[in-house]
Design an enzyme around this catalytic site. Structure first.
Site, PDB file in Angstrom:
ATOM      1  N   HIS A   1      15.602   3.693  13.603  1.00  0.00           N
ATOM      2  CA  HIS A   1      15.597   2.534  12.681  1.00  0.00           C
ATOM      3  C   HIS A   1      15.025   2.872  11.304  1.00  0.00           C
ATOM      4  CE1 HIS A   1      16.660   0.017  16.045  1.00  0.00           C
ATOM      5  NE2 HIS A   1      15.512   0.217  16.659  1.00  0.00           N
TER       6      HIS A   1
ATOM      7  N   HIS B   1      18.661  -0.675  21.528  1.00  0.00           N
ATOM      8  CA  HIS B   1      18.777  -1.270  20.194  1.00  0.00           C
ATOM      9  C   HIS B   1      19.805  -0.510  19.359  1.00  0.00           C
ATOM     10  CE1 HIS B   1      14.675  -2.255  21.632  1.00  0.00           C
ATOM     11  NE2 HIS B   1      14.927  -3.422  21.072  1.00  0.00           N
TER      12      HIS B   1
ATOM     13  N   ASP C   1      14.977   2.443  26.780  1.00  0.00           N
ATOM     14  CA  ASP C   1      14.754   1.004  26.953  1.00  0.00           C
ATOM     15  C   ASP C   1      15.971   0.258  27.496  1.00  0.00           C
ATOM     16  OD1 ASP C   1      15.989   1.530  24.545  1.00  0.00           O
ATOM     17  OD2 ASP C   1      14.511   0.499  23.295  1.00  0.00           O
TER      18      ASP C   1
HETATM   19 ZN   LIG Z   1      15.126   0.684  21.430  1.00  0.00          ZN
END
Ligand SMILES: [Zn+2]
Length: 341
Positions: A105, A143, A224
């Site tokens: 990110h 994500h 995750d």
């Molecule tokens: Zn993640």
């Protein structure tokens, strides 16, 4: 990270001759992508353990999910250094596993989602600077790999592919989002299982990688998306991660595998230790030897499940497979992603 290293050592899987400690990156190396003012602000935050209002507002340090912590400069500079070193080491060909890297990110001048620098971008820039022209980035963290996608949007040398939970932060990476042709996105529904991952791989991701004829693959394996991770709502077992690693290994002469997110220390340690076994072809025993179980039993997990961890968290590496029905939307997603622009 220490759990992964301790586990593979306890398994007898770490030949010290192939282990390289990640050096801290230099400022010159990270400013190939990051703003020098931002890197200076990270250093200031570590030195002072606080952040000015101006730095917080401009760089999001000490804001959102980007806390000031004791190693806020050294830690990101070290995982970036590991990723850059991995890129250099693989230039002649080969595979490097750098589980401490994977901060997908990170933005040029902004911290985001607990990512301060962007390890994948810095590693792939190293490959590009050395003359590689066809790179595939595959991201299976829960994500969206937004920082990497945006860094290479419109750059025909890098195809970014991300599988992530639909409707979850950072809310980007919709199925139709192709970043001008250089990205493919697979936003998957809660409960996404091993069978569904297998279908996405076989019907869409592996064909996409084949068509790209990559000279190098960068695989981000944020843990995750595992069923037992507390943050996302996906339901993969670690078998799906290892199958992904095994499937991409033969597809390019250069491969870097990194970690990423992961918020249950038992499942992160087991998944990432198993990636190392997969890369090396080490058989994974059904029951872990005592030394490896001891590593897992010493973990601390400050959640309800951590007070009484289920036996398989400390006695095994391999999860039970989490196969299930393949939902129609998964097949639709595969088909949509393969359509021509
Ligand atoms: Zn993640």
């Amino acid at each position: 990270m220490s759990t992964v290293i301790d586990l593979v050592r306890a398994m007898g899987w770490l030949d010290e001759a192939v282990y390289v400690a990640a050096p801290m990156a230099s400022v010159a190396e990270v400013t190939k992508f990051h703003d020098p003012d931002y890197v200076a602000a990270l250093r200031r935050a570590e030195e002072t353990q606080t952040v000015s209002d101006a730095d917080r507002t401009r760089f999001r340090i000490g804001a959102d999910n980007n806390p000031v912590y004791p190693e806020i400069f050294r830690r990101p500079m070290t995982s970036a250094g590991g990723a850059i070193t991995a890129a250099r080491m693989t230039l002649p060909g080969g595979i490097v596993y750098c589980p401490g890297a994977g901060t997908h990110h990170g933005r040029p001048a902004r911290a985001s989602g607990f990512c301060y620098l962007n390890d994948p971008v810095l590693a792939m820039l190293t490959w590009l600077d050395a003359g590689l022209e066809r790179i595939v980035y595959l991201d299976i963290d829960a994500h969206h790999g937004d920082g990497v996608q945006d860094a290479f949007a419109g750059d025909g040398r890098v195809l970014t592919i991300s599988v992530h939970e639909a409707g979850r932060w950072p809310y980007t990476g919709l199925a139709g989002d192709r970043a001008g042709g250089t990205a493919r996105n697979f936003p998957v529904p809660p409960g996404f299982n091993d069978s569904e991952m297998r279908v996405l791989m076989q019907e869409a991701i592996l064909p996409l990688i084949d068509a790209a004829r990559p000279q190098a693959i960068f695989l981000q394996c944020g843990a995750d998306a595992l069923e037992e991770d507390p943050l996302a709502r996906l339901s993969l077992s670690n078998n799906a991660y290892w199958a992904t690693v095994a499937a991409v290994m033969p597809l390019a002469p250069r491969l870097i595998v990194v970690g990423g997110g992961g918020y249950n220390p038992y499942t992160v340690g087991r998944c990432w230790a198993g990636i190392w076994a997969t890369l090396n072809g080490f058989p994974i025993p059904a029951t872990l030897p005592e030394a490896a179980q001891t590593v897992l039993r010493r973990l601390v997990y400050n959640r309800a499940a951590g007070r009484n961890p289920p036996p398989h968290w400390t006695t095994t590496l391999r999860d039970a497979p989490r196969d299930g029905p393949v939902r129609e939307e998964i097949r639709r997603l595969a088909a949509v992603t393969l359509q021509e622009d």
